[in-house]
Motif scaffolding. Sequence first.
Motif, PDB file in Angstrom:
ATOM      1  N   PHE A 258      97.576  72.308  32.345  1.00  0.00           N
ATOM      2  CA  PHE A 258      96.747  73.466  32.688  1.00  0.00           C
ATOM      3  C   PHE A 258      96.251  73.311  34.120  1.00  0.00           C
ATOM      4  O   PHE A 258      96.395  72.237  34.720  1.00  0.00           O
ATOM      5  CB  PHE A 258      95.546  73.579  31.742  1.00  0.00           C
ATOM      6  N   ASN A 259      95.687  74.387  34.654  1.00  0.00           N
ATOM      7  CA  ASN A 259      95.047  74.289  35.967  1.00  0.00           C
ATOM      8  C   ASN A 259      93.609  73.861  35.777  1.00  0.00           C
ATOM      9  O   ASN A 259      92.926  74.370  34.888  1.00  0.00           O
ATOM     10  CB  ASN A 259      95.057  75.651  36.675  1.00  0.00           C
ATOM     11  N   LEU A 260      93.148  72.966  36.618  1.00  0.00           N
ATOM     12  CA  LEU A 260      91.727  72.585  36.546  1.00  0.00           C
ATOM     13  C   LEU A 260      90.871  73.810  36.853  1.00  0.00           C
ATOM     14  O   LEU A 260      91.253  74.663  37.658  1.00  0.00           O
ATOM     15  CB  LEU A 260      91.420  71.484  37.567  1.00  0.00           C
ATOM     16  N   ALA A 263      85.093  74.331  38.530  1.00  0.00           N
ATOM     17  CA  ALA A 263      84.004  73.383  38.267  1.00  0.00           C
ATOM     18  C   ALA A 263      84.554  71.965  38.136  1.00  0.00           C
ATOM     19  O   ALA A 263      83.971  71.015  38.657  1.00  0.00           O
ATOM     20  CB  ALA A 263      83.251  73.792  37.004  1.00  0.00           C
ATOM     21  N   GLN A 264      85.690  71.829  37.476  1.00  0.00           N
ATOM     22  CA  GLN A 264      86.310  70.502  37.345  1.00  0.00           C
ATOM     23  C   GLN A 264      86.719  69.953  38.714  1.00  0.00           C
ATOM     24  O   GLN A 264      86.518  68.778  39.019  1.00  0.00           O
ATOM     25  CB  GLN A 264      87.543  70.568  36.430  1.00  0.00           C
ATOM     26  N   ARG A 265      87.281  70.816  39.541  1.00  0.00           N
ATOM     27  CA  ARG A 265      87.679  70.391  40.894  1.00  0.00           C
ATOM     28  C   ARG A 265      86.481  69.908  41.696  1.00  0.00           C
ATOM     29  O   ARG A 265      86.522  68.872  42.351  1.00  0.00           O
ATOM     30  CB  ARG A 265      88.298  71.566  41.663  1.00  0.00           C
ATOM     31  N   GLY A 574      86.532  76.427  17.422  1.00  0.00           N
ATOM     32  CA  GLY A 574      86.811  77.235  18.604  1.00  0.00           C
ATOM     33  C   GLY A 574      87.549  76.438  19.662  1.00  0.00           C
ATOM     34  O   GLY A 574      87.453  76.707  20.845  1.00  0.00           O
ATOM     35  N   ARG A 575      88.300  75.429  19.231  1.00  0.00           N
ATOM     36  CA  ARG A 575      88.995  74.574  20.195  1.00  0.00           C
ATOM     37  C   ARG A 575      90.488  74.861  20.246  1.00  0.00           C
ATOM     38  O   ARG A 575      91.222  74.173  20.938  1.00  0.00           O
ATOM     39  CB  ARG A 575      88.747  73.100  19.847  1.00  0.00           C
ATOM     40  N   GLY A 576      90.902  75.865  19.496  1.00  0.00           N
ATOM     41  CA  GLY A 576      92.324  76.191  19.510  1.00  0.00           C
ATOM     42  C   GLY A 576      92.503  77.682  19.771  1.00  0.00           C
ATOM     43  O   GLY A 576      91.620  78.345  20.297  1.00  0.00           O
TER      44      GLY A 576
END
Length: 680
Positions: A258-260, A263-265, A574-576
């Motif tokens: 996935f793309n970060l 916020a993660q970046r 809600g994680r899928g």
Amino acid sequence: MKLSTPLSSIKGVGPKTEEALMGAGLKTIEDALVYLPRRYDDFSEVVSIVDLKPGNVVVRARCESVSTRPVRRGMRITTAVLADATSKVKAVWFNQPYRETQLKSGKEFLFSGQFVFQYNRYQLQNPSVEQFEESDAAPQASSSKIVPVYRHIKGIKPKTVQDLFNQLRVFMEFIPETLPDWIVQGQGLVGRAEAIRFLHFPDSSSQVDRGRERLAFEEIFEMILAAQLNKQDHAKLTGWQIPFDQPTVKSFVESLPFNLTNAQRRAAWQILQDLESPHPMNRLLQGDVGSGKTAVAGLIARQVAQAGLQTAVMAPTEILATQHAETLSRLLEPFGVNVALLSGSVKSRPRQEILSRLVSGDIDVIVGTHALIQRGVEYHKLGFVVIDEQHRFGVKQRQALLEKSQFMPHLLSMTATPIPRSLALTLYGELDVSVLDELPAGRQPIETKIWSPTSASKLYESIDKEISGGRQAYVICSLIDENPDNDRKSVEAEYRRLKSTIFYGRKIGLLHGKLKADEKDAVMRQFAAGDIDILVSTTVVEVGVNVPNATVMLIENADHFGLSQLHQLRGRVGRGEHKSYCHLMMSGNDKPSNRLREIESSQDGFYLAEVDLKLRGPGEIYGRAQHGALNLQIATLADVKLITRAQEAAEEFIKKQEDLVQYKHLARAVSRYQRLTTLN
Ligand code: ADP
Ligand code: MG
């Protein structure tokens, strides 16, 4: 006589009173002076009934007659006639039938509430009722109308306490100032002696406010200063300098499925910059459940391994450690980074092998529980430590780390419990903070609903439908065993009940903290593999557990949980790709509290933590272990304005290079807070 003189030297304090005072921790004059009133009765606002005007009022009266009658279904009205020397007035209460017994005692009360015109007459509506005690007013009521009420001291009459304070009044002026003058002046505070005098002998309610403001400021200031000094000390240590290697980081990011998020970046970038500094990092990464903290930690571990240093990842439970080890292996092994799990269930030979690979440097990333920093575990070059879902890494742990590493490793604490700004500044002021305030795109909100036991069958039907559709469910109970003293549901009983009746034929699993590690592991594995439909569990599944096919979270006795905890539990679903549900089952059929309603309408962990902080205090959010640090007498951590002022003052204190030695009282308070977190 001095402030340190024992109270027994005061006239009227005999051996019995002395003993009772000791019981409340009051030995010296100074102890008594800082024993502050619990509340104040404001007699300045008491008006005679004949003078009543519409609005908020306080009257002092006796009850002449009182009765309760039902008006319509579920509604009862209690009506009373109150009288003082000047006149009479009617008062009404809705659904407070106990007022009748209370008022029939014939005692004198203070009634405080709205005086309104309704049903063609003036009346007091739903006033609060407090018994008026002669001793409350005496002896200085003559000079002041704001009367302090002290917490009851066992074995002493309130009158004696008042007399004692009257005698101590002359000592007030000897109370030393504890803060630097420039702070007292600059912040427009009253001096410490004046503040304490105001609180014991107020002439007006504004004096009470001024006194409280001063002491609250001081408490918060001490806490923040301690945190800032900790931060300074930590920054003085030498750390591993790890240069940023762009190709390493870039290839890792490109390998992700996935793309970060931005916020993660940003967080990763802040951390990478910290690693380049010659001083060890001490940073908190906070992000709501599912915001992708693990990917950030993985990225950093990749960079650290490239520099020839090791990473230790500590999780609070074996289940989580196992999951992290799996995730990190998947992310890192393609780059030749060796990841290993050291859990409690790894024993004898395999354990020895891991330990020796760790000390030789063959293992780059080790994942486990707190056992990772215990004796017997040695590292080659430990450069980076990740602490997942542990709210704090205290004195002992940091000391243990220094013993394992030539330099202090870089520390990253990760938490999904959002920390309100006020707490971030006070308790966590020693940490730099990165926030993941953005969820990966495409996440669906979790439908949240409050249920009462009467509608349980409808709820079970809807859960059954989800299971028929191939999904899985969690059922959370707060107790392990049945407890006759407690009417909350237990996992044991609920497991048996659901298995034999409501969900007969479904595959039901049982999980709680008293199971052995390998039993827990086995159950979790079965659930993750889809071999269990419904997992009946305690809150051990609270943090981090990831089973994307689970779409239902049912929490029993939901009213017993803090909002932050409910929000954490909700984050297990809600994680899928499937729509998910969170059902909050109440203990009874009463109307749900406004507090519980908040979680029905908000998915924002930050907001819910703020609400929790206001309504239940920080201990509920941050656990019992930290209660000591949060034992504020006067200040509240919800007072953001005061906290901001105290923070500015603390920063200036440090900038001015003020010497703590000059401020003995302050130094003592600061070191008490520091002991919770520092290295010495
Ligand atoms: P946290 O620990 O913050 O609760 P995780 O790191 O467990 O969150 O991530 C939750 C899920 O989201 C994992 O399945 C992870 O692979 C996935 N994830 C992480 N970052 C992203 C992203 N930027 N885009 C999409 N999915 C992501
Ligand atoms: Mg996590």
